[in-house]
Design a protein around this motif. Structure first.
Motif, PDB file in Angstrom:
ATOM      1  N   THR A  14       0.627  -1.294   0.126  1.00 55.79           N
ATOM      2  CA  THR A  14      -0.165  -0.097   0.433  1.00 55.79           C
ATOM      3  C   THR A  14       1.003   1.319   0.009  1.00 55.79           C
ATOM      4  OG1 THR A  14      -0.307   0.118   2.520  1.00 55.79           O
ATOM      5  CG2 THR A  14      -2.025  -1.118   1.608  1.00 55.79           C
ATOM      6  N   ALA A  15       0.147   2.244  -0.507  1.00 51.88           N
ATOM      7  CA  ALA A  15       0.898   3.446  -0.416  1.00 51.88           C
ATOM      8  C   ALA A  15      -0.530   5.061  -0.446  1.00 51.88           C
ATOM      9  CB  ALA A  15       2.029   3.567  -1.688  1.00 51.88           C
TER      10      ALA A  15
ATOM     11  N   ALA B 192       4.523   6.591  -7.729  1.00 55.05           N
ATOM     12  CA  ALA B 192       3.988   5.133  -6.795  1.00 55.05           C
ATOM     13  C   ALA B 192       3.409   4.370  -7.573  1.00 55.05           C
ATOM     14  CB  ALA B 192       3.270   5.814  -5.942  1.00 55.05           C
ATOM     15  N   ILE B 193       3.384   4.273  -8.996  1.00 50.02           N
ATOM     16  CA  ILE B 193       2.251   3.406  -9.141  1.00 50.02           C
ATOM     17  C   ILE B 193       3.931   2.222  -9.880  1.00 50.02           C
ATOM     18  CG2 ILE B 193       1.016   2.580 -10.982  1.00 50.02           C
ATOM     19  CD1 ILE B 193      -0.861   4.746 -10.958  1.00 50.02           C
ATOM     20  N   ALA B 194       5.024   2.906 -10.807  1.00 52.56           N
ATOM     21  CA  ALA B 194       5.718   2.178 -11.313  1.00 52.56           C
ATOM     22  C   ALA B 194       6.851   1.112 -10.461  1.00 52.56           C
ATOM     23  CB  ALA B 194       7.217   3.545 -11.853  1.00 52.56           C
ATOM     24  N   PRO B 195       6.516   1.229  -9.223  1.00 49.70           N
ATOM     25  CA  PRO B 195       7.087  -0.112  -8.995  1.00 49.70           C
ATOM     26  C   PRO B 195       6.478  -1.782  -9.516  1.00 49.70           C
ATOM     27  CG  PRO B 195       7.403   1.313  -7.303  1.00 49.70           C
ATOM     28  CD  PRO B 195       6.528   1.587  -8.102  1.00 49.70           C
ATOM     29  N   PHE B 196       5.632  -1.305  -9.439  1.00 48.59           N
ATOM     30  CA  PHE B 196       4.388  -2.357  -9.469  1.00 48.59           C
ATOM     31  C   PHE B 196       3.639  -2.356 -11.433  1.00 48.59           C
ATOM     32  CE2 PHE B 196       4.397  -2.557  -5.481  1.00 48.59           C
ATOM     33  CZ  PHE B 196       4.294  -1.650  -4.519  1.00 48.59           C
ATOM     34  N   ASP B 197       4.474  -1.908 -11.732  1.00 45.50           N
ATOM     35  CA  ASP B 197       3.900  -0.730 -12.848  1.00 45.50           C
ATOM     36  C   ASP B 197       4.166  -2.201 -14.247  1.00 45.50           C
ATOM     37  OD1 ASP B 197       3.527   1.716 -15.287  1.00 45.50           O
ATOM     38  OD2 ASP B 197       2.374   0.087 -15.280  1.00 45.50           O
ATOM     39  N   GLY B 198       4.259  -3.575 -13.738  1.00 41.14           N
ATOM     40  CA  GLY B 198       5.108  -4.901 -14.874  1.00 41.14           C
ATOM     41  C   GLY B 198       6.558  -4.262 -15.868  1.00 41.14           C
ATOM     42  N   ASP B 199       5.965  -4.793 -17.080  1.00 46.69           N
ATOM     43  CA  ASP B 199       6.910  -4.357 -18.504  1.00 46.69           C
ATOM     44  C   ASP B 199       5.577  -4.695 -19.097  1.00 46.69           C
ATOM     45  OD1 ASP B 199       7.907  -8.113 -17.581  1.00 46.69           O
ATOM     46  OD2 ASP B 199       6.177  -7.333 -19.103  1.00 46.69           O
ATOM     47  N   GLU B 200       6.576  -3.783 -19.836  1.00 50.37           N
ATOM     48  CA  GLU B 200       6.213  -3.896 -21.769  1.00 50.37           C
ATOM     49  C   GLU B 200       5.457  -5.360 -22.267  1.00 50.37           C
ATOM     50  OE1 GLU B 200       9.669  -1.985 -20.828  1.00 50.37           O
ATOM     51  OE2 GLU B 200       9.616  -3.884 -21.807  1.00 50.37           O
ATOM     52  N   THR B 201       6.287  -6.605 -21.805  1.00 48.90           N
ATOM     53  CA  THR B 201       5.074  -7.611 -21.973  1.00 48.90           C
ATOM     54  C   THR B 201       3.470  -7.409 -21.769  1.00 48.90           C
ATOM     55  OG1 THR B 201       6.163  -9.072 -20.696  1.00 48.90           O
ATOM     56  CG2 THR B 201       6.774  -8.961 -23.233  1.00 48.90           C
TER      57      THR B 201
END
Ligand code: GRF
Length: 203
Positions: free
Chosen positions: A58-59, A79-88
């Motif tokens: 949470t944040a 804040a979303i970036a660490p959870f944003d997955g990758d291009e695939t």
């Protein structure tokens, strides 16, 4: 594995319904997706405590600490970036009772993978006070809409809708409660359908 990030502003009843459905319906095993984080623009959002108890990250990004919408959205994006997955497999961002209007830059960054639930049968009654407006208009039915978020408020492609009756003695509160209970069924189903459609197009 596709991450799902949920943004809330308050109690987060829709967020809770989504987390519970994802576990009950085994999204991780069957849909290759899981809720990984719950973020809020309000540090005191009750949904954050519940999410923490569930073991989710949470944040809080307090919108009052930023001088502009752009500055807040930039901080939220970080804040979303660490959870944003990758291009695939980029993360799915789910607005659930999130009461901030997002800037076009933020919406563009998550284009095609940013969902929202709105408590009316869009395109009717975009904006606020939807239940009072439906009652005042003499509507016989009301409901909720899950849609993709675009730069036009409450306007993007519709993924699903739920309809409830408007009863003669309804108040905005009684109608809101009837709609909310349907939202808790509609949103998880719409997200699961979205995930299945992405899985199909990936094969
Ligand atoms: C709901 O009416 C939803 O449609 C709107 O916010 C309200 C509260 O949602 N977006 P929740 O209980 O915080 O999920």
């Amino acid at each position: 594995m596709r991450n799902i990030v949920i943004l809330i502003s308050g109690g987060g009843s829709n967020m809770r319904a989504i987390v519970e459905a994802s576990r009950r319906d085994r999204w991780e095993a069957l849909l290759g997706a899981r809720v990984v984080a719950v973020l809020s623009n309000r540090p005191d959002a009750a949904g954050l405590a519940w999410a923490r108890e569930q073991g989710l990250a949470t944040a809080a990004v307090d919108h009052r600490a930023y001088p502009s919408r752009e500055a807040f959205d930039a901080a939220l994006l970080q804040a979303i970036a660490p959870f944003d997955g990758d291009e695939t497999e980029p993360a799915l961002i789910v607005l659930a009772g999130f009461m901030r209007i997002l800037t076009p830059g933020f919406v563009a960054h998550f284009a095609g993978r940013l969902l929202n639930i709105h408590p009316s049968l869009l395109p009717a009654f975009p904006g606020l006070h939807t239940h009072a407006r439906a009652i005042a208009a003499g509507c016989r039915v009301a409901g909720a809409t899950v849609h993709e978020v675009t730069t036009e408020l409450d306007h993007g492609p519709i993924l699903g809708q739920a309809v409830v009756p408007v009863l003669p003695d309804d108040t905005p509160e009684t109608l809101a409660a009837r709609v909310l209970s349907q939202e808790h069924r509609l949103y998880p189903r719409a997200i699961a359908d979205w995930l299945r459609s992405k899985n199909k197009s990936a094969t």
